[in-house]
Write an enzyme that holds these catalytic residues in place. Structure first.
Site, PDB file in Angstrom:
ATOM      1  N   LEU A   9       0.849  -1.191   0.000  1.00 28.19           N
ATOM      2  CA  LEU A   9       0.000   0.000   0.000  1.00 28.19           C
ATOM      3  C   LEU A   9       0.886   1.243   0.000  1.00 28.19           C
ATOM      4  O   LEU A   9       1.658   1.473   0.937  1.00 28.19           O
ATOM      5  CB  LEU A   9      -0.931  -0.008   1.216  1.00 28.19           C
ATOM      6  CG  LEU A   9      -1.792  -1.278   1.389  1.00 28.19           C
ATOM      7  CD1 LEU A   9      -2.789  -1.100   2.523  1.00 28.19           C
ATOM      8  CD2 LEU A   9      -2.508  -1.638   0.098  1.00 28.19           C
ATOM      9  N   ARG A  16       2.158  15.169   6.681  1.00 27.95           N
ATOM     10  CA  ARG A  16       3.086  15.564   7.744  1.00 27.95           C
ATOM     11  C   ARG A  16       4.536  15.635   7.254  1.00 27.95           C
ATOM     12  O   ARG A  16       5.382  16.241   7.914  1.00 27.95           O
ATOM     13  CB  ARG A  16       2.973  14.600   8.922  1.00 27.95           C
ATOM     14  CG  ARG A  16       1.667  14.755   9.713  1.00 27.95           C
ATOM     15  CD  ARG A  16       1.436  13.581  10.646  1.00 27.95           C
ATOM     16  NE  ARG A  16       2.540  13.383  11.559  1.00 27.95           N
ATOM     17  CZ  ARG A  16       2.701  12.288  12.307  1.00 27.95           C
ATOM     18  NH1 ARG A  16       1.809  11.297  12.222  1.00 27.95           N
ATOM     19  NH2 ARG A  16       3.720  12.167  13.123  1.00 27.95           N
ATOM     20  N   LYS A  23       5.155  10.450  -0.217  1.00 31.40           N
ATOM     21  CA  LYS A  23       5.819  10.004   1.003  1.00 31.40           C
ATOM     22  C   LYS A  23       6.721   8.793   0.779  1.00 31.40           C
ATOM     23  O   LYS A  23       7.868   8.747   1.261  1.00 31.40           O
ATOM     24  CB  LYS A  23       4.773   9.673   2.071  1.00 31.40           C
ATOM     25  CG  LYS A  23       5.369   9.134   3.367  1.00 31.40           C
ATOM     26  CD  LYS A  23       4.351   8.996   4.476  1.00 31.40           C
ATOM     27  CE  LYS A  23       3.315   7.942   4.175  1.00 31.40           C
ATOM     28  NZ  LYS A  23       2.480   7.651   5.365  1.00 31.40           N
ATOM     29  N   GLU A 155      -9.585  -1.122  18.009  1.00 30.03           N
ATOM     30  CA  GLU A 155      -8.857   0.135  17.871  1.00 30.03           C
ATOM     31  C   GLU A 155      -8.830   0.872  19.205  1.00 30.03           C
ATOM     32  O   GLU A 155      -9.729   0.734  20.031  1.00 30.03           O
ATOM     33  CB  GLU A 155      -9.502   0.997  16.789  1.00 30.03           C
ATOM     34  CG  GLU A 155      -9.436   0.396  15.400  1.00 30.03           C
ATOM     35  CD  GLU A 155      -8.026   0.062  14.962  1.00 30.03           C
ATOM     36  OE1 GLU A 155      -7.123   0.908  15.176  1.00 30.03           O
ATOM     37  OE2 GLU A 155      -7.810  -1.042  14.438  1.00 30.03           O
ATOM     38  N   ASN A 228       6.013   8.935   8.890  1.00 34.33           N
ATOM     39  CA  ASN A 228       4.993   9.912   8.534  1.00 34.33           C
ATOM     40  C   ASN A 228       5.465  11.355   8.644  1.00 34.33           C
ATOM     41  O   ASN A 228       4.698  12.267   8.372  1.00 34.33           O
ATOM     42  CB  ASN A 228       3.766   9.716   9.436  1.00 34.33           C
ATOM     43  CG  ASN A 228       3.130   8.360   9.244  1.00 34.33           C
ATOM     44  OD1 ASN A 228       2.645   8.036   8.167  1.00 34.33           O
ATOM     45  ND2 ASN A 228       3.137   7.541  10.292  1.00 34.33           N
ATOM     46  N   ARG A 333      36.178  11.404 -11.024  1.00 36.89           N
ATOM     47  CA  ARG A 333      34.881  11.646 -11.658  1.00 36.89           C
ATOM     48  C   ARG A 333      34.450  10.427 -12.470  1.00 36.89           C
ATOM     49  O   ARG A 333      35.231   9.473 -12.626  1.00 36.89           O
ATOM     50  CB  ARG A 333      34.965  12.904 -12.513  1.00 36.89           C
ATOM     51  CG  ARG A 333      35.093  14.185 -11.674  1.00 36.89           C
ATOM     52  CD  ARG A 333      35.376  15.401 -12.515  1.00 36.89           C
ATOM     53  NE  ARG A 333      34.334  15.642 -13.515  1.00 36.89           N
ATOM     54  CZ  ARG A 333      34.434  16.555 -14.483  1.00 36.89           C
ATOM     55  NH1 ARG A 333      35.532  17.296 -14.579  1.00 36.89           N
ATOM     56  NH2 ARG A 333      33.459  16.729 -15.333  1.00 36.89           N
ATOM     57  N   TYR A 387      39.495  20.383 -23.992  1.00 34.37           N
ATOM     58  CA  TYR A 387      38.283  21.068 -24.453  1.00 34.37           C
ATOM     59  C   TYR A 387      38.663  22.348 -25.177  1.00 34.37           C
ATOM     60  O   TYR A 387      39.386  23.189 -24.626  1.00 34.37           O
ATOM     61  CB  TYR A 387      37.390  21.373 -23.240  1.00 34.37           C
ATOM     62  CG  TYR A 387      36.043  21.984 -23.555  1.00 34.37           C
ATOM     63  CD1 TYR A 387      35.209  21.456 -24.532  1.00 34.37           C
ATOM     64  CD2 TYR A 387      35.598  23.091 -22.838  1.00 34.37           C
ATOM     65  CE1 TYR A 387      33.972  22.007 -24.797  1.00 34.37           C
ATOM     66  CE2 TYR A 387      34.350  23.651 -23.092  1.00 34.37           C
ATOM     67  CZ  TYR A 387      33.544  23.117 -24.076  1.00 34.37           C
ATOM     68  OH  TYR A 387      32.306  23.668 -24.338  1.00 34.37           O
TER      69      TYR A 387
END
Length: 452
Positions: A9, A16, A23, A155, A228, A333, A387
């Protein structure tokens, strides 16, 4: 054994977090939270994974485009039960369906494997992971009968005073028989103040239908902590860092200060390597045995051979072979291949170049777009001038070349084996083998010039 399918999920907005980023795409130790959960699902044998997306769905899909997952869309966030409903076509009655959450990055395959063993050995219709915590306020409670069998989930807001004293809480992680999940979802209602469909309500539905529901209690509730907020994200970072560092130390890596050593989850480190404080090891970095890394070094997608010393320096997307030393204050690099027993010293930058075995680049030098051979000595201040303002060009340097200080090699240019280049030269033409190249104006002393 039933096939395992996993629903993750990942549709929530996470207000928040105060972020434009969904998130579940916030990172813990360099990897998005939802990818940590996918790794866990894969690690415990999941054959199919479905990610339920909602807020920022396209961003989440893009972030996971290289992962072997399917997606279901929850356009309106109407509860966890509603989210699982959106994956209805994914649910197979003859499979075990594990439900995980994209914002719980600390869950481990070992814990999920224990849940699966418990689920299958007990022949449960639904199995829950529960945990004992000292302060259970806000959590759903697992209520058992006098024989210790699962009775119900309640709950916090609905619990009696006696039930609120119970310290066994519901983690929210479930393993369902596919048939039980389909049955539970078909009878799930949203007759509550929020008008939402709650997945825990399926527990009572399946119990009343004659199914077997039980909870497996684990000691560490920290694995199930949801993220959260930024504060909780930082707490997850600390927990994940401790877990990763402990794994490496148990495998023979020395860390002088583990609390100041930062290793992402996909990094591989060989035995007897020493990590000094301030190391940041990222991406797919692989470090060999008997290396010393740090202090204060960052390696991203680097490959280090055995016996490499890498201090106060940065390395990106490149390889460094056995016995080479890098730093202090060097910058490797991307797209570099550094050979064996090479010296890359202080304030040296190497970019898109190959450096052969035994070459010394001791200080204050830039090597860009260069193929450098073996046993070269780069004098201080050497620059490969790659270059011209429009295009990049390569420099090719043979073996056993000596390059004097403050030399410019203006590409495209080739320097033959065994050549010497005088200090202060600007080389614009190829140098044949075994030559001395001098490209500077002859010195002239003007007598009395200062007084005049």
């Amino acid at each position: 054994m039933n096939k395992l399918k996993v629903i993750i999920l990942a549709a929530g907005e996470g207000k928040r977090m105060k972020s434009k980023l969904p998130k579940v795409l916030h990172k813990v130790q360099g990897k998005t939270m939802v990818e940590h959960v996918i790794d866990t699902a894969e690690g415990c044998g999941a054959e199919d994974i479905c990610v339920v997306v909602g807020h920022g769905a396209e961003q989440v899909k893009e972030a996971l485009k290289d992962r072997k997952v399917s997606f279901a869309l929850q356009e309106k966030q109407l509860g966890t039960g509603h989210a699982v409903m959106q994956a209805g076509d994914f649910i197979d009655e003859d499979s075990d369906i594990l439900v995980l959450y994209g914002d719980t990055p600390l869950i481990t395959p070992a814990t999920i494997e224990k849940l699966l063993d418990f689920h299958r050995s007990e022949n449960n219709s639904i199995s829950i992971i529960s945990a004992l915590i000292d302060d259970p306020a806000g959590y759903g409670r697992i209520i058992r009968d006098k024989n210790g069998s699962f009775l119900k989930n309640v709950e916090h807001k609905d619990a009696t005073e006696e039930e609120r004293l119970v310290k066994e809480v519901n983690s929210g992680i479930y393993c369902f028989k596919g048939s039980a999940l389909k049955k539970g979802l078909s009878l799930l209602k949203n007759d509550n103040a929020q008008g939402e469909y709650y997945l825990p309500d399926t527990l009572e539905i399946i119990l009343k239908d004659g199914g077997r529901v039980n909870a497996m209690t684990v000691a560490d509730a920290g694995e199930f902590a949801g993220v959260n907020s930024r504060v909780q994200l930082a707490q997850a970072e600390v927990a994940m860092r401790k877990r990763i560092n402990l794994k490496h130390m148990e495998n023979g890596v020395t860390m002088i200060d583990p609390e100041n050593t930062y290793i992402e989850s996909d990094v591989v480190i060989g035995m007897d390597t020493v990590l000094l404080p301030g190391c940041v090891l990222e991406g797919k970095t692989v470090i060999g045995e008997n290396c010393t890394v740090g202090p204060n070094s960052r390696l991203t997608n680097m490959k280090l051979g055995n016996g490499v010393k890498f201090q106060y320096s940065t390395g990106l997307d490149s390889s460094v072979d056995d016995g080479t030393t890098v730093g202090p204050y060097a910058y490797i690099r991307p797209d570099c291949s550094i050979g064996k027993n090479v010296r890359i010293g202080d304030f040296v930058e190497v970019k898109n170049s190959n450096v052969g075995d035994g070459t010394k680049v001791s200080h204050l030098t830039y090597i860009g777009d260069t193929d450098a051979g073996e046993r070269i000595n780069f004098g201080c201040g050497t620059v490969t001038v790659n270059y011209d303002g429009k295009k990049k060009f390569r420099t090719v340097i043979g073996d056993d070349v000596f390059i004097g200080c403050n030399t410019n090699l203006v590409a495209p240019v080739k320097v033959g084996d065994g050549s010497y280049i005088a200090a202060g030269s600007t080389i614009t033409e190829d140098v044949p083998e075994n030559c001395l190249a001098i490209a500077r104006e002859r010195q002239t002393n003007k007598s009395g010039w200062v007084k005049r």
